[in-house]
Design an enzyme around this catalytic site. Structure first.
Site, PDB file in Angstrom:
ATOM      1  N   HIS A 217     -15.224  35.272  36.135  1.00 16.86           N
ATOM      2  CA  HIS A 217     -16.128  34.207  36.553  1.00 16.86           C
ATOM      3  C   HIS A 217     -16.455  33.262  35.418  1.00 16.86           C
ATOM      4  O   HIS A 217     -17.544  32.703  35.366  1.00 16.86           O
ATOM      5  CB  HIS A 217     -17.435  34.803  37.087  1.00 16.86           C
ATOM      6  CG  HIS A 217     -17.205  35.648  38.279  1.00 16.86           C
ATOM      7  ND1 HIS A 217     -17.098  37.010  38.194  1.00 16.86           N
ATOM      8  CD2 HIS A 217     -16.992  35.329  39.562  1.00 16.86           C
ATOM      9  CE1 HIS A 217     -16.854  37.483  39.386  1.00 16.86           C
ATOM     10  NE2 HIS A 217     -16.783  36.490  40.236  1.00 16.86           N
ATOM     11  N   GLY A 400     -27.615  26.946  39.243  1.00 12.82           N
ATOM     12  CA  GLY A 400     -28.170  25.705  39.766  1.00 12.82           C
ATOM     13  C   GLY A 400     -27.509  25.319  41.086  1.00 12.82           C
ATOM     14  O   GLY A 400     -28.189  24.967  42.056  1.00 12.82           O
ATOM     15  N   ILE A 401     -26.185  25.422  41.120  1.00  7.94           N
ATOM     16  CA  ILE A 401     -25.448  25.044  42.343  1.00  7.94           C
ATOM     17  C   ILE A 401     -25.856  25.953  43.489  1.00  7.94           C
ATOM     18  O   ILE A 401     -26.098  25.515  44.616  1.00  7.94           O
ATOM     19  CB  ILE A 401     -23.919  25.198  42.127  1.00  7.94           C
ATOM     20  CG1 ILE A 401     -23.443  24.360  40.956  1.00  7.94           C
ATOM     21  CG2 ILE A 401     -23.149  24.862  43.396  1.00  7.94           C
ATOM     22  CD1 ILE A 401     -21.992  24.650  40.560  1.00  7.94           C
ATOM     23  N   SER A 443     -28.746  35.462  43.785  1.00  4.83           N
ATOM     24  CA  SER A 443     -30.039  34.838  44.037  1.00  4.83           C
ATOM     25  C   SER A 443     -30.186  34.486  45.516  1.00  4.83           C
ATOM     26  O   SER A 443     -31.294  34.537  46.052  1.00  4.83           O
ATOM     27  CB  SER A 443     -30.244  33.606  43.158  1.00  4.83           C
ATOM     28  OG  SER A 443     -29.152  32.747  43.283  1.00  4.83           O
TER      29      SER A 443
HETATM   30  N1  LIG Z   1     -30.704  43.178  40.483  1.00  3.76           N
HETATM   31  C1  LIG Z   1     -31.381  42.061  40.364  1.00  3.76           C
HETATM   32  N2  LIG Z   1     -32.669  42.007  40.760  1.00  3.76           N
HETATM   33  C2  LIG Z   1     -33.379  40.857  40.648  1.00  3.76           C
HETATM   34  N3  LIG Z   1     -32.846  39.720  40.192  1.00  3.76           N
HETATM   35  C3  LIG Z   1     -31.567  39.722  39.793  1.00  3.76           C
HETATM   36  C4  LIG Z   1     -30.765  40.878  39.851  1.00  3.76           C
HETATM   37  N4  LIG Z   1     -29.530  40.559  39.378  1.00  3.76           N
HETATM   38  C5  LIG Z   1     -29.564  39.251  39.050  1.00  3.76           C
HETATM   39  N5  LIG Z   1     -30.779  38.755  39.302  1.00  3.76           N
HETATM   40  C6  LIG Z   1     -31.231  37.383  39.153  1.00  3.76           C
HETATM   41  O1  LIG Z   1     -30.238  36.537  39.720  1.00  3.76           O
HETATM   42  C7  LIG Z   1     -30.021  35.454  38.827  1.00  3.76           C
HETATM   43  C8  LIG Z   1     -28.609  34.942  38.983  1.00  3.76           C
HETATM   44  O2  LIG Z   1     -28.442  34.445  40.260  1.00  3.76           O
HETATM   45  P1  LIG Z   1     -27.028  33.867  40.702  1.00  3.76           P
HETATM   46  O3  LIG Z   1     -26.699  32.678  39.884  1.00  3.76           O
HETATM   47  O4  LIG Z   1     -27.030  33.744  42.162  1.00  3.76           O
HETATM   48  O5  LIG Z   1     -26.141  35.083  40.245  1.00  3.76           O
HETATM   49  P2  LIG Z   1     -24.629  35.435  40.408  1.00  3.76           P
HETATM   50  O6  LIG Z   1     -23.876  34.189  40.044  1.00  3.76           O
HETATM   51  O7  LIG Z   1     -24.480  36.551  39.436  1.00  3.76           O
HETATM   52  O8  LIG Z   1     -24.463  35.883  41.808  1.00  3.76           O
HETATM   53  C9  LIG Z   1     -30.280  36.020  37.456  1.00  3.76           C
HETATM   54  O9  LIG Z   1     -30.617  35.005  36.570  1.00  3.76           O
HETATM   55  C10 LIG Z   1     -31.423  36.991  37.713  1.00  3.76           C
HETATM   56  O10 LIG Z   1     -32.668  36.352  37.636  1.00  3.76           O
HETATM   57  O1  LIG Z   2     -18.909  35.698  42.052  1.00  4.92           O
HETATM   58  C1  LIG Z   2     -18.579  36.566  42.793  1.00  4.92           C
HETATM   59  C2  LIG Z   2     -19.507  37.575  43.244  1.00  4.92           C
HETATM   60  O2  LIG Z   2     -20.513  37.823  42.370  1.00  4.92           O
HETATM   61  P1  LIG Z   2     -21.950  37.166  42.336  1.00  4.92           P
HETATM   62  O3  LIG Z   2     -22.804  38.283  41.860  1.00  4.92           O
HETATM   63  O4  LIG Z   2     -22.341  36.602  43.640  1.00  4.92           O
HETATM   64  O5  LIG Z   2     -21.838  36.031  41.349  1.00  4.92           O
HETATM   65  C3  LIG Z   2     -17.221  36.586  43.304  1.00  4.92           C
HETATM   66  O6  LIG Z   2     -16.534  35.512  42.794  1.00  4.92           O
HETATM   67  C4  LIG Z   2     -16.436  37.828  43.055  1.00  4.92           C
HETATM   68  O7  LIG Z   2     -16.486  38.568  44.153  1.00  4.92           O
END
Ligand SMILES: Nc1ncnc2c1ncn2[C@@H]1O[C@H](COP(=O)(O)OP(=O)(O)O)[C@@H](O)[C@H]1O
Ligand SMILES: O=C(COP(=O)(O)O)[C@@H](O)CO
Length: 577
Positions: A217, A400-401, A443
């Site tokens: 990623h 942000g996105i 998130s």
């Molecule tokens: N297990 C968790 N419980 C609560 N908040 C979490 C957890 N894991 C990640 N987060 C929150 O989610 C945020 C990231 O969100 P997002 O950008 O949607 O994540 P990703 O790209 O990893 O799916 C982190 O900055 C943190 O605040």
């Molecule tokens: O990004 C993916 C899933 O992880 P997130 O925790 O939602 O960022 C995906 O590209 C790989 O399955």
């Protein structure tokens, strides 16, 4: 650098549209992803794979006979939502149950886990399994925290072949788990990937250096080394992976292994073959017999210049399934008797939206909830770039996105709910569901839960009070802790939500009005968000890059503080809910 795109926000959808148009022999589109375009075998377990976009051929290119029955496809680098997974599962299942397979990322774990709960409740037996093959992402004593990278393919392939062989859901799940136990990968990168429309890559690697320990990623590597020759890279890969034999294997000599040399985005096949030449020599010297090696692109990280090696330690059962024929758009092996085309039309399960009866006071309060969501959208829009920048320090830069997508969907759903006459609880619940569905990612799942919890406490009858709102926030915190599994201090949004909930409850307990209590709690949230800069992440995407993250606040903590601050503006203006 991605040059060919239209609107970056539409990129993932347009990819899917073009992919399906080009591969109708194998797949057809359904809401949330794709399913096989061939007739189903009644009673067969449906193996579904999924994750974010940007990893082609994972996940849609791996759908076809002998491989996945369907793929759930999220936005770039963001897990798809539970709703998407349910939709694809219903289109793919044929009475034998569903196995959902994905890489071990918080967003995928949350959304696919939630989808499994829903499908089981609806009478479709469903299990999940998260792949954890990346040796660089956690030590072996914390193996369950590792990321899933190109080893996704070994687990997907053998689980699907086991399903095709007629095994039960529990047995197919066992085979997936066994394959994962015996799969190990290591990746490197020479430069970072750049998302469509972005001006800069998610990370850079100094001239002459290579990042070692790549995720998929665009996270920075765990380590850095001088760029080696092709032989030098093969030696690093093989030496590292032979140093961690899976349980039950005491020495490499005499073992049989599947091998995947995977291009992560822009490394040429020819370069991979030069590396593979030395990988094959080294494995032969170590006494490892290679079975059906694969050299090419299987799980990519957009346009990342990098490669990974996967070793898949076989036994008789795993080798049978690894070598079984398959025919998917991006993966073919052996020869298969083509299944007839899918006969049936997929049922359209779109339901006309309606909302439950609500009291007049609750409908009036719904207008304030809508205003709060609009303020949320505005503050997220205004800070999306900065949230992405913070997230890119140790994560994937999409916070942000993702928050933008969620907030826009929430406002749209809330407006529609208001048009239908919804009370405050229903309006907020529908907004939360839309947020989770459109945003995906970690998130998205957590914001969906949070808004649902507040919505359930508000209901559609009574006029919301400071006490009910505070109770709702406390219930939201409880849901986020229970489902996300983070603790205060882990460097997540919980480090803002917990002190915010506590400060709000204190303010209400001191008989302050909601707007005043919320305002004080928002100040607490702001301080708490800044303080996350000092924390070391113990969970989520940033954990493997813990030290890099110190000095930068957590993106999810910052966005939460911004949002509660913006909502205070609405409450102060309206003096209540
Ligand atoms: N297990 C968790 N419980 C609560 N908040 C979490 C957890 N894991 C990640 N987060 C929150 O989610 C945020 C990231 O969100 P997002 O950008 O949607 O994540 P990703 O790209 O990893 O799916 C982190 O900055 C943190 O605040
Ligand atoms: O990004 C993916 C899933 O992880 P997130 O925790 O939602 O960022 C995906 O590209 C790989 O399955």
């Amino acid at each position: 650098m991605t040059r060919l795109f239209n609107d970056p926000a539409e990129f993932a959808d347009e990819v899917l549209e073009g992919f399906v148009a080009a591969h109708q022999r194998w797949v057809r589109r359904v809401p949330g992803g794709v399913v096989r375009n061939t007739a189903k075998t009644p009673g067969q377990v449906a193996v579904l794979v999924g994750g974010g976009s940007g990893h082609y051929p994972a996940f849609t290119g791996l759908v076809g006979q002998g491989l996945a029955h369907g793929a759930v496809s999220g936005n770039i680098f963001a897990s798809p939502s539970a709703q998407q997974a349910c939709s694809v599962a219903k289109a793919a299942e044929s009475g034998g149950g569903v196995l959902l397979l994905f890489g071990n990322y918080a967003g995928d774990v949350l959304h696919f886990g939630h989808a499994a709960e829903i499908l089981n409740q609806q009478g479709i037996p469903t299990r999940t399994f998260a792949v954890t093959d990346d040796v660089s992402s956690a030590e072996v004593d914390e193996i369950t925290k590792r990321r899933g990278v190109a080893g996704d393919l070994t687990v997907f392939k053998v689980a699907a072949a086991a399903a095709e062989a007629g095994l039960s859901l529990d047995e197919v799940h066992r085979v997936a788990e066994h394959a994962n136990d015996r799969t190990r990968s290591l990746g490197v990168a020479f430069s970072g990937c750049t998302l469509p429309g972005a001006e800069a890559p998610l990370f850079t690697v100094p001239e002459g250096k290579m990042a070692v320990g790549m995720g998929i990623h665009g996270e920075p590597g765990i380590d850095e080394a001088d760029v080696p020759s092709a032989d030098g890279l093969a030696e690093l890969f093989v030496r590292t992976l032979l140093a961690e034999l899976p349980p039950g294997i005491t020495e490499a000599r005499g073992q049989r292994a599947g091998v995947i040399l995977n291009g992560l985005g822009t490394v040429k096949h020819e370069e991979l073959f030069v590396v593979y030449r030395r990988v094959a020599q080294l494995l032969a010297e170590a006494g490892v017999e290679v079975v059906d090696p694969e050299v090419g692109e299987f799980v990519t990280s957009f346009d990342l210049a990098g490669a990974s090696l996967t070793l898949f330690w076989l036994d008789e059962e795993l080798e049978r399934y690894w070598s079984a024929p398959a025919d998917a758009p991006a993966f073919r092996k052996g020869s298969l008797t083509p299944a007839p085309p899918a006969a049936e039309d997929l049922a359209d399960d779109t339901v006309e939206q309606s909302v439950p009866e609500a009291s007049e006071q609750s409908r009036a309060a719904a207008a304030t909830v809508l205003a709060a969501l609009e303020a949320t959208r505005k503050v997220v829009d205004g800070n999306a770039e900065e949230l992405g920048r913070i997230d890119a320090v140790a994560g994937d830069g999409d916070h942000g996105i993702g928050m933008q997508r969620g907030a826009v969907a929430a406002v749209d759903a809330a407006r529609e709910a208001q048009r239908l006459g919804a009370g405050a609880g229903t309006l907020l619940a529908l907004a939360g569901d839309a947020w989770a569905d459109r945003a995906g990612g970690t998130s998205g799942a957590l914001w969906g839960l949070l808004l649902r919890a507040v919505a359930n406490t508000l209901g559609d009858n009574d006029e919301p009070t400071g006490a009910t709102v505070s109770e709702g926030v406390a219930a939201g915190l409880e849901s986020v802790l229970r489902v996300g599994g983070a603790q205060p201090g882990d460097k997540t949004m919980v480090d803002v939500l917990a002190p915010f909930a506590e400060a709000l409850a204190t303010g209400i307990g001191e008989s302050r009005g909601l707007a005043e209590a919320w305002g004080r709690a928002a100040e607490t949230a702001d301080v708490a968000a800044t303080a996350t800069a000092d924390l070391v992440p113990k969970i989520g995407r940033a954990r493997p890059l813990a030290e890099k993250s110190v000095g930068t606040p957590d993106a999810g903590a910052v966005s939460l503080a911004l949002i509660v601050g913006a909502v205070h503006g609405v409450l102060a203006e309206r003096k209540g809910v």
